[in-house]
Write an enzyme that holds these catalytic residues in place. Structure first.
Site, PDB file in Angstrom:
ATOM      1  N   HIS A 346     -16.615   1.935-135.192  1.00 13.42           N
ATOM      2  CA  HIS A 346     -16.904   1.044-133.747  1.00 13.42           C
ATOM      3  C   HIS A 346     -17.281   2.108-132.826  1.00 13.42           C
ATOM      4  O   HIS A 346     -17.112   3.331-132.954  1.00 13.42           O
ATOM      5  CB  HIS A 346     -15.612   0.271-133.562  1.00 13.42           C
ATOM      6  CG  HIS A 346     -14.627   0.929-132.866  1.00 13.42           C
ATOM      7  ND1 HIS A 346     -14.093   1.176-131.654  1.00 13.42           N
ATOM      8  CD2 HIS A 346     -13.388   1.499-133.524  1.00 13.42           C
ATOM      9  CE1 HIS A 346     -12.956   1.424-131.244  1.00 13.42           C
ATOM     10  NE2 HIS A 346     -12.350   1.806-132.410  1.00 13.42           N
ATOM     11  N   ASP A 356     -10.980   7.940-130.183  1.00 12.76           N
ATOM     12  CA  ASP A 356     -11.057   6.602-130.594  1.00 12.76           C
ATOM     13  C   ASP A 356     -11.998   5.673-129.744  1.00 12.76           C
ATOM     14  O   ASP A 356     -11.898   5.520-128.721  1.00 12.76           O
ATOM     15  CB  ASP A 356      -9.724   6.034-130.460  1.00 12.76           C
ATOM     16  CG  ASP A 356      -9.432   4.492-130.510  1.00 12.76           C
ATOM     17  OD1 ASP A 356     -10.428   4.000-131.545  1.00 12.76           O
ATOM     18  OD2 ASP A 356      -8.623   3.911-130.575  1.00 12.76           O
ATOM     19  N   GLU A 393     -14.319  -3.724-131.198  1.00 14.78           N
ATOM     20  CA  GLU A 393     -13.232  -3.485-132.344  1.00 14.78           C
ATOM     21  C   GLU A 393     -11.792  -3.615-131.409  1.00 14.78           C
ATOM     22  O   GLU A 393     -10.824  -4.123-131.843  1.00 14.78           O
ATOM     23  CB  GLU A 393     -13.229  -2.251-132.902  1.00 14.78           C
ATOM     24  CG  GLU A 393     -12.174  -1.929-134.107  1.00 14.78           C
ATOM     25  CD  GLU A 393     -11.014  -1.300-133.488  1.00 14.78           C
ATOM     26  OE1 GLU A 393      -9.952  -1.184-134.478  1.00 14.78           O
ATOM     27  OE2 GLU A 393     -10.809  -0.918-132.372  1.00 14.78           O
ATOM     28  N   GLU A 394     -11.845  -2.958-130.211  1.00 12.57           N
ATOM     29  CA  GLU A 394     -10.470  -2.798-129.605  1.00 12.57           C
ATOM     30  C   GLU A 394      -9.919  -4.284-129.043  1.00 12.57           C
ATOM     31  O   GLU A 394      -8.863  -4.413-128.957  1.00 12.57           O
ATOM     32  CB  GLU A 394     -10.779  -2.098-128.218  1.00 12.57           C
ATOM     33  CG  GLU A 394     -11.214  -0.451-128.529  1.00 12.57           C
ATOM     34  CD  GLU A 394      -9.994   0.151-129.219  1.00 12.57           C
ATOM     35  OE1 GLU A 394      -9.028  -0.311-129.482  1.00 12.57           O
ATOM     36  OE2 GLU A 394     -10.104   1.405-129.558  1.00 12.57           O
ATOM     37  N   ASP A 422     -12.384   5.445-138.101  1.00 16.80           N
ATOM     38  CA  ASP A 422     -12.337   4.880-136.574  1.00 16.80           C
ATOM     39  C   ASP A 422     -12.029   6.193-135.808  1.00 16.80           C
ATOM     40  O   ASP A 422     -12.852   6.655-135.353  1.00 16.80           O
ATOM     41  CB  ASP A 422     -11.054   3.830-136.519  1.00 16.80           C
ATOM     42  CG  ASP A 422     -10.686   3.412-135.292  1.00 16.80           C
ATOM     43  OD1 ASP A 422     -11.465   3.776-134.256  1.00 16.80           O
ATOM     44  OD2 ASP A 422     -10.056   2.130-135.235  1.00 16.80           O
ATOM     45  N   HIS A 506      -5.670   5.749-126.352  1.00 15.26           N
ATOM     46  CA  HIS A 506      -5.944   4.494-125.560  1.00 15.26           C
ATOM     47  C   HIS A 506      -5.549   4.947-124.031  1.00 15.26           C
ATOM     48  O   HIS A 506      -5.458   3.936-123.151  1.00 15.26           O
ATOM     49  CB  HIS A 506      -5.295   3.174-125.847  1.00 15.26           C
ATOM     50  CG  HIS A 506      -5.816   2.605-127.005  1.00 15.26           C
ATOM     51  ND1 HIS A 506      -5.371   1.582-127.681  1.00 15.26           N
ATOM     52  CD2 HIS A 506      -6.939   3.144-128.029  1.00 15.26           C
ATOM     53  CE1 HIS A 506      -6.188   1.045-128.590  1.00 15.26           C
ATOM     54  NE2 HIS A 506      -7.007   2.092-128.741  1.00 15.26           N
TER      55      HIS A 506
END
Ligand SMILES: *[C@@H]1O[C@H](CO)[C@@H](O)[C@H](O)[C@H]1NC(C)=O
Ligand SMILES: *[C@@H]1O[C@H](CO)[C@@H](O)[C@H](O)[C@H]1NC(C)=O
Ligand SMILES: *[C@@H]1O[C@H](CO)[C@@H](O)[C@H](O)[C@H]1NC(C)=O
Ligand SMILES: *[C@@H]1O[C@H](CO)[C@@H](O)[C@H](O)[C@H]1NC(C)=O
Length: 705
Positions: A346, A356, A393-394, A422, A506
């Site tokens: 993604h 990420d 995706e998140e 990912d 994140h």
């Protein structure tokens, strides 16, 4: 010799043709693909830096620009590339506030809920573009209540609080991140009676422990103001189009229906920093929490409450139908264009997304560039290779899910495998998960590629040394974009990466500087991921016989079934139908491996004959379709989207990676209710799995009963 006879000329011409014009074997190109002459850490670092220059959450202009970058890079590699858009429901924070009244006699503290930039931060100019910290799809609302500390908020933590006599009803739960999916943290809090949830990042888990604690940018750890944001929605895909694609003007369910689906939490929640979490913990009195609920050495003693600290949590999100973009690149196969080997990663990120997911996007573009170089030297794939760069995706695996839902029939009849990356690189050490018929292939590929951290061994050697339990993980969780492929339609899948988890996950600090200094200082790990990922794809795309071994599948199922049987020894459940099916699968796997050998040996020049092509294709189809047989059209009980009866998330932990989720759920339920009826459901689920495994063996055998 002055004159040559026609015959000699022909012989010379033939050998010339063989020496100079017959294409090299596919294995030549595969070795070339992983050679240092084709790999390029400088271009990987360039792609990563470009993709992560600005925060690029799904639905933003910055993410649309990142899509254009991926599209133009693929096009420049001579790959047919296009964008597939969907209109999906996303949420963004509108207003947020959090205040703590530590005790009735103290003044309230209002938290600023901001991640701090540091001196010399190269991204200070765009820090304002980072989305304010929030949980996507969180319930909007305002709640006031005393705080209870609930550890990781797992089911067993709930039990511990109950034993301690702590009443969670009407309180705001303070949980720490770490063990389970954040959506489940909030859901478990709701089920225990909490009216709101705060989830913080504990130093014990994300680093910076001790008196001389260091954190990013001085070390890899999460800074005290760092916040792990993320989604709390636990369905797959756009919540307003459950099971179908979010194309323009399509049918949508109402927000009320989304709320009653059970996939979004019904109490407000917010992620907070380690520093704020600790401030709140200091305001919690009551009993001292158990040892394994405590924080790092120099942290205050954690107590469970409730109160006296009271928090006022207010969160309002806005719901937006936003356009998202999947970027797709296609290299058409020459012999079998209608068989697809699919690679996906993604692009959307909560913040800068250096690990990420854009370490994976950089690897995808590296694979594309190496494939272009292979094409220039004459390689053409046997089967079609599709490169996918997913969006949103998140939020809930949305881009990949919508695409799989839209193309379900074609994918179910033509997809050979889906290979996901990912977070490609967050540190040293290779990890891979996959469906078991791919085990041999993953081992072979890693045996061909050098360990990026030690040139005197292969990745495989490093991998087996560092693994304590099983080498290859399984895809029972719904952690990334493989979910729709495997768990919804039964396509064999794998997922790989270097590094297991990383402290700034994140948060605003997941940026290029972090990777360059801590995650992958010379981008050699990223080169290695691209090598393994691409090599696995090349073998799947080029080998005449699909490199699948179902014998590994049978062995894996046998082990998992034995585990379950041991666990259930005194409950009167019989697992014999399941063992019988597994035995049949094992036989069918042996048989098809033997048939493969037979066709191979009978080949030689006769491979030119059509009959052989048909036989080969028929055998490959059985290998490809056997995985589909593990799906069931009704899906899991009350979770019909999850069709795969071996690999899917279990109900109480979306990150869980067990086998037989339907049996697991039924056991969990029966343990709670302990009624004859509930144990009967367990037996029924065992039968269902047994039937699916039996179907798989029939497909492998290829004979009608
Ligand atoms: C917990 O507290 C709520 C409200 O304060 C009350 O209604 C409930 O009976 C309590 N539960 C237990 C088990 O004490
Ligand atoms: C996730 O889904 C499961 C199964 O439907 C449900 O039991 C659980 O409460 C859900 N969690 C959230 C956060 O919605
Ligand atoms: C590198 O690999 C070799 C071969 O496995 C091993 O003997 C050596 O200890 C490794 N070096 C390091 C620094 O781990
Ligand atoms: C690429 O690797 C070489 C060593 O193999 C190293 O000198 C160089 O700095 C690396 N490039 C980047 C961008 O890290």
């Amino acid at each position: 010799m002055l004159k040559t006879t026609g015959a000699t000329f022909l012989a010379i011409a033939t050998s010339f043709f063989i020496l100079h014009f017959s294409p090299p074997p596919k294995s030549y190109y595969h070795s070339l693909f992983i050679s240092s002459s084709l790999s390029d850490n400088a271009s990987i670092s360039h792609h990563l830096r470009t993709l992560t220059r600005r925060p690029h959450v799904a639905g933003s202009q910055a993410n649309a620009e990142a899509a254009s970058y991926v599209l133009s890079t693929l096009s420049a590699c001579n790959i047919m590339a296009h964008i597939v858009s969907y209109d999906v429901l996303l949420t963004y924070p509108d207003s947020r506030s959090l205040t703590l009244t530590p005790s009735p006699s103290e003044p309230p503290i209002t938290f600023d809920l901001k991640q701090e930039i540091y001196e010399g931060d190269p991204y200070a100019d765009v820090a304002d573009e980072v989305l304010p910290t929030n949980h996507a799809y969180a319930k909007s609302g305002s709640v006031v209540g005393p705080v209870v500390y609930v550890n990781y908020r797992r089911v067993e933590d709930y039990g511990t609080l109950k034993e301690m006599g702590v009443n969670v009803t009407g309180t705001v739960a303070l949980a720490r991140y770490g063990e389970i999916f954040r959506g489940d943290i909030v859901m478990n809090a709701f089920e225990a009676g909490a009216i709101g949830a705060l989830v913080y990042t504990d130093r014990k888990d994300y680093g910076g422990e001790g008196g001389d604690a260091k954190w990013f940018p001085d070390d890899k750890w999460m800074p005290p103001s760092g916040v792990q944001v993320g989604t709390v929605y636990n369905g797959s895909g756009d919540p307003t189009t459950p099971g179908w694609a979010s194309s323009e003007g399509c049918e949508r369910v109402s927000v009320e229906e989304v709320e009653s689906s059970g996939d979004v939490p019904l109490i407000p929640s917010m992620p907070i920093s380690g520093a704020d979490g600790e401030t709140i913990l200091r305001s919690i009195g009551g009993q001292i929490a158990k040892d394994n609920w405590q924080g790092s050495k120099d942290a205050p003693t954690y107590r469970v409450g409730p109160g006296p600290g009271v928090v006022n949590l207010e969160y309002n999100g806005k719901q937006v139908i936003a356009t998202i973009q999947n970027v797709m690149g296609v290299i058409e196969g020459v012999e079998e264009p209608d068989r697809f080997v699919i690679l996906g990663n993604h692009r959307d990120a909560w913040t800068f997304g250096a690990v990420d997911p854009n370490s994976g996007t950089a690897a995808l573009l590296e694979v594309a560039q190496r494939l272009q170089k292979l094409q220039r030297s004459g390689w053409k794939p046997r089967r079609t290779i599709i490169l996918c760069n997913w969006d949103a995706e998140e939020y809930g695996l949305t881009g990949s899910t919508e695409w799989v839902e839209e193309n379900r029939e074609l994918l179910a009849s033509r997809a050979v495998a889906y290979l996901n990356v990912d977070c490609a690189v967050s540190g040293a050490g290779f990890h891979a998960s996959g469906t078991p018929q791919l085990d041999d292939l993953l081992k072979l590929a890693t045996q061909q590629v050098q360990d990026p951290d030690n040139s005197s061994q292969t990745i495989y050697e490093q991998w087996i040394q560092s693994t304590e339990s099983s080498l290859i993980g399984r895809l029972g969780g719904a952690g990334s974009d493989y979910a729709a492929f495997l768990q919804h339609i039964g396509v064999p899948a794998a997922d790989m990466r270097f590094g297991a988890g990383y402290p700034v996950y994140h948060s605003m600090y997941d940026d290029y500087t972090w990777i360059e200094n801590f995650g992958d200082p010379m981008f050699h790990r990223n080169v290695a991921v691209a090598s393994v990922w691409g090599l696995v794809a090349l073998r799947l795309a080029d080998e005449e016989f699909l490199p699948f071994n179902y014998h590994s599948y049978a062995l894996e199922l046998q082990k998992r079934a034995e585990d379950l049987e041991n666990e259930m020894s005194d409950k009167g459940i019989t697992f014999s139908p399941l063992f019988k099916s597994i035995e049949e699968l094992s036989k069918a796997a042996r048989k098809i491996n033997y048939q493969k050998k037979e066709i191979k040996e009978a080949k030689g020049w006769t491979s030119m004959w059509r009959n052989d092509h048909v036989k080969l294709r028929e055998l490959n189809d059985r290998l490809m379709m056997a995985e589909r047989a593990f799906t069931d059209c009704d899906g899991l009980l009350r979770r019909p989207w999850y069709k795969h009866l071996i690999y899917a998330p279990s109900r109480h932990n979306d990150y869980g990676s067990t086998s037989f989720p339907g049996i697991d759920d039924a056991i969990e339920n029966a343990k709670n209710l302990n009624t004859a009826e509930s144990w009967h459901v367990v037996q029924h689920e065992v039968w269902r799995v047994a039937r699916a495994v039996k179907h798989a063996s029939l497909v492998l055998d290829g004979k009608l009963t």
